[in-house]
Design a protein around this motif. Structure first.
Motif, PDB file in Angstrom:
ATOM      1  N   ASP A 144       0.826  -1.209   0.000  1.00  0.00           N
ATOM      2  CA  ASP A 144       0.000   0.000   0.000  1.00  0.00           C
ATOM      3  C   ASP A 144       0.860   1.259   0.000  1.00  0.00           C
ATOM      4  N   ILE A 145       2.050   1.173   0.587  1.00  0.00           N
ATOM      5  CA  ILE A 145       2.941   2.336   0.651  1.00  0.00           C
ATOM      6  C   ILE A 145       3.333   2.792  -0.752  1.00  0.00           C
ATOM      7  N   THR A 146       3.502   1.845  -1.659  1.00  0.00           N
ATOM      8  CA  THR A 146       3.888   2.154  -3.032  1.00  0.00           C
ATOM      9  C   THR A 146       2.772   2.854  -3.794  1.00  0.00           C
ATOM     10  N   HIS A 147       1.534   2.601  -3.399  1.00  0.00           N
ATOM     11  CA  HIS A 147       0.400   2.987  -4.239  1.00  0.00           C
ATOM     12  C   HIS A 147      -0.423   4.168  -3.753  1.00  0.00           C
ATOM     13  N   GLY A 148      -0.055   4.773  -2.648  1.00  0.00           N
ATOM     14  CA  GLY A 148      -0.814   5.936  -2.212  1.00  0.00           C
ATOM     15  C   GLY A 148      -0.459   6.347  -0.804  1.00  0.00           C
ATOM     16  N   PRO A 149      -0.876   7.533  -0.393  1.00  0.00           N
ATOM     17  CA  PRO A 149      -0.575   8.013   0.958  1.00  0.00           C
ATOM     18  C   PRO A 149      -1.147   7.083   2.030  1.00  0.00           C
ATOM     19  N   VAL A 150      -0.326   6.746   3.007  1.00  0.00           N
ATOM     20  CA  VAL A 150      -0.752   5.940   4.154  1.00  0.00           C
ATOM     21  C   VAL A 150      -0.427   6.737   5.410  1.00  0.00           C
ATOM     22  N   PRO A 151      -1.422   7.087   6.218  1.00  0.00           N
ATOM     23  CA  PRO A 151      -1.156   7.860   7.436  1.00  0.00           C
ATOM     24  C   PRO A 151      -0.215   7.109   8.378  1.00  0.00           C
ATOM     25  N   ILE A 152       0.783   7.804   8.909  1.00  0.00           N
ATOM     26  CA  ILE A 152       1.719   7.185   9.848  1.00  0.00           C
ATOM     27  C   ILE A 152       1.024   6.972  11.187  1.00  0.00           C
ATOM     28  N   GLN A 153       1.171   5.768  11.731  1.00  0.00           N
ATOM     29  CA  GLN A 153       0.591   5.428  13.026  1.00  0.00           C
ATOM     30  C   GLN A 153       1.691   4.999  13.984  1.00  0.00           C
ATOM     31  N   GLU A 154       1.485   5.247  15.268  1.00  0.00           N
ATOM     32  CA  GLU A 154       2.493   4.931  16.270  1.00  0.00           C
ATOM     33  C   GLU A 154       2.835   3.445  16.291  1.00  0.00           C
ATOM     34  N   ARG A 155       1.868   2.601  15.963  1.00  0.00           N
ATOM     35  CA  ARG A 155       2.086   1.159  16.035  1.00  0.00           C
ATOM     36  C   ARG A 155       2.972   0.643  14.901  1.00  0.00           C
ATOM     37  N   PHE A 156       3.248   1.468  13.898  1.00  0.00           N
ATOM     38  CA  PHE A 156       4.053   1.030  12.769  1.00  0.00           C
ATOM     39  C   PHE A 156       5.502   0.783  13.186  1.00  0.00           C
ATOM     40  N   ILE A 202       8.862   0.901   8.551  1.00  0.00           N
ATOM     41  CA  ILE A 202       7.690   1.298   7.773  1.00  0.00           C
ATOM     42  C   ILE A 202       7.510   2.814   7.829  1.00  0.00           C
ATOM     43  N   LYS A 203       7.729   3.402   8.999  1.00  0.00           N
ATOM     44  CA  LYS A 203       7.626   4.858   9.120  1.00  0.00           C
ATOM     45  C   LYS A 203       8.630   5.550   8.200  1.00  0.00           C
ATOM     46  N   ARG A 204       9.824   4.993   8.120  1.00  0.00           N
ATOM     47  CA  ARG A 204      10.846   5.574   7.250  1.00  0.00           C
ATOM     48  C   ARG A 204      10.420   5.492   5.786  1.00  0.00           C
ATOM     49  N   GLN A 205       9.841   4.380   5.395  1.00  0.00           N
ATOM     50  CA  GLN A 205       9.371   4.223   4.021  1.00  0.00           C
ATOM     51  C   GLN A 205       8.263   5.223   3.700  1.00  0.00           C
ATOM     52  N   LEU A 206       7.376   5.447   4.655  1.00  0.00           N
ATOM     53  CA  LEU A 206       6.296   6.414   4.458  1.00  0.00           C
ATOM     54  C   LEU A 206       6.852   7.830   4.314  1.00  0.00           C
ATOM     55  N   GLU A 207       7.892   8.131   5.081  1.00  0.00           N
ATOM     56  CA  GLU A 207       8.527   9.448   4.976  1.00  0.00           C
ATOM     57  C   GLU A 207       9.170   9.635   3.605  1.00  0.00           C
ATOM     58  N   LEU A 208       9.796   8.579   3.088  1.00  0.00           N
ATOM     59  CA  LEU A 208      10.410   8.654   1.765  1.00  0.00           C
ATOM     60  C   LEU A 208       9.360   8.899   0.689  1.00  0.00           C
ATOM     61  N   GLU A 209       8.241   8.181   0.778  1.00  0.00           N
ATOM     62  CA  GLU A 209       7.174   8.360  -0.207  1.00  0.00           C
ATOM     63  C   GLU A 209       6.624   9.783  -0.160  1.00  0.00           C
ATOM     64  N   SER A 210       6.420  10.305   1.047  1.00  0.00           N
ATOM     65  CA  SER A 210       5.846  11.646   1.179  1.00  0.00           C
ATOM     66  C   SER A 210       6.822  12.729   0.731  1.00  0.00           C
ATOM     67  N   SER A 211       8.127  12.393   0.725  1.00  0.00           N
ATOM     68  CA  SER A 211       9.132  13.367   0.294  1.00  0.00           C
ATOM     69  C   SER A 211       9.289  13.391  -1.225  1.00  0.00           C
ATOM     70  N   GLY A 212       8.548  12.503  -1.907  1.00  0.00           N
ATOM     71  CA  GLY A 212       8.601  12.466  -3.363  1.00  0.00           C
ATOM     72  C   GLY A 212       9.440  11.340  -3.930  1.00  0.00           C
ATOM     73  N   ARG A 213      10.084  10.570  -3.064  1.00  0.00           N
ATOM     74  CA  ARG A 213      10.896   9.441  -3.530  1.00  0.00           C
ATOM     75  C   ARG A 213      10.006   8.205  -3.623  1.00  0.00           C
ATOM     76  N   ARG A 214       9.190   8.168  -4.643  1.00  0.00           N
ATOM     77  CA  ARG A 214       8.181   7.129  -4.758  1.00  0.00           C
ATOM     78  C   ARG A 214       8.730   5.855  -5.383  1.00  0.00           C
ATOM     79  N   GLY A 272       7.178   3.507  -6.978  1.00  0.00           N
ATOM     80  CA  GLY A 272       6.692   3.229  -8.319  1.00  0.00           C
ATOM     81  C   GLY A 272       7.526   3.887  -9.398  1.00  0.00           C
ATOM     82  N   GLU A 273       8.010   5.090  -9.125  1.00  0.00           N
ATOM     83  CA  GLU A 273       8.814   5.812 -10.106  1.00  0.00           C
ATOM     84  C   GLU A 273      10.206   5.216 -10.253  1.00  0.00           C
ATOM     85  N   GLU A 274      10.618   4.407  -9.269  1.00  0.00           N
ATOM     86  CA  GLU A 274      11.905   3.724  -9.363  1.00  0.00           C
ATOM     87  C   GLU A 274      11.768   2.357 -10.022  1.00  0.00           C
TER      88      GLU A 274
END
Length: 216
Positions: free
Chosen positions: A25-37, A41-53, A55-57
């Motif tokens: 799901d991280i590859t395919h769209g925004p996923v809200p960061i949750q404390e339980r992650f 996974i949190k790092r991957q979500l930060e990368l996606e939100s920074s534009g390093r997607r 899918g584009e790689e």
């Protein structure tokens, strides 16, 4: 060996890390960061939100190429998705293994789709990447045929033997996010020897269904 540029191979061997990245799901769209992650996974979500997607790689590497994986890699992939995958991740797994039920089904489960936003890409910018589904499955073939293969087989797990040595013996480029395994293989290749043909992505993506991270 590890390739620094996009491979020109017409057939690509996918390891478990790439199969998981394709369905995550991280590859395919925004996923809200949750404390339980998990922190990874949190790092991957930060990368996606920074534009390093992801899918584009990954899509430029797979565009219009025959995609394969091995029997053991498929088995491990299915086990992981069945345990921790979200409903949408499980749907993408079905498409990976069985193909799309109708045109556009893959894009229907992705906020980003298959659009090529890079000028000079698949469609010269504004086109779409072609993802050939389903991914084919080939039998494992990691019986060593020489001393180099013996050294490599001895150092790899069953899943990684099945992926890297089978792809090597078949003459396919293997794409992976498992830099540790790739470095292990490289370190076993001596002067004058030629090891597996590998392309290593710098990033990976985990599944978020149950907020766990499973090693592959």
């Amino acid at each position: 060996m590890v390739k620094p540029l996009i491979t020109t191979s017409t057939t690509i061997n996918l390891d478990v890390t790439i199969l998981l990245a394709l369905v995550s799901d991280i590859t395919h769209g925004p996923v809200p960061i949750q404390e339980r992650f998990h922190p990874a996974i949190k790092r991957q979500l930060e990368l996606e939100s920074s534009g390093r997607r992801m899918g584009e790689e990954i899509y430029p590497l797979l565009h219009s190429r025959a995609l394969l994986t091995t029997t053991t890699a498929k088995k491990r992939f299915v086990e992981i998705v069945d345990i921790v995958g979200s409903p949408s991740e499980k749907e993408r797994m079905r498409m990976i293994l069985e193909g799309q039920s109708e045109e556009g089904e893959w894009e229907g489960l992705s906020a980003y789709g298959l659009d090529d936003k890079n000028a000079g890409g698949a469609g010269g910018g504004g086109g779409k990447w072609e993802l050939k589904l389903p991914v084919g499955v080939i039998e494992d073939d990691w019986t060593p045929e020489d001393q180099l293969q013996q050294r490599i087989v001895a150092k790899l797990s069953t899943v990684n033997r099945a992926v890297f040595v089978t792809g090597w013996k078949k003459g396919f480029t293997t794409i992976t996010s498992n830099r540790t395994v790739a470095k292990t293989i490289e370190g076993l290749v001596e002067d004058g020897e030629t090891g597996p043909d590998m392309f290593v992505l710098n990033t990976s993506r985990s599944l978020v269904g149950k907020a766990k991270r499973i090693d592959v």
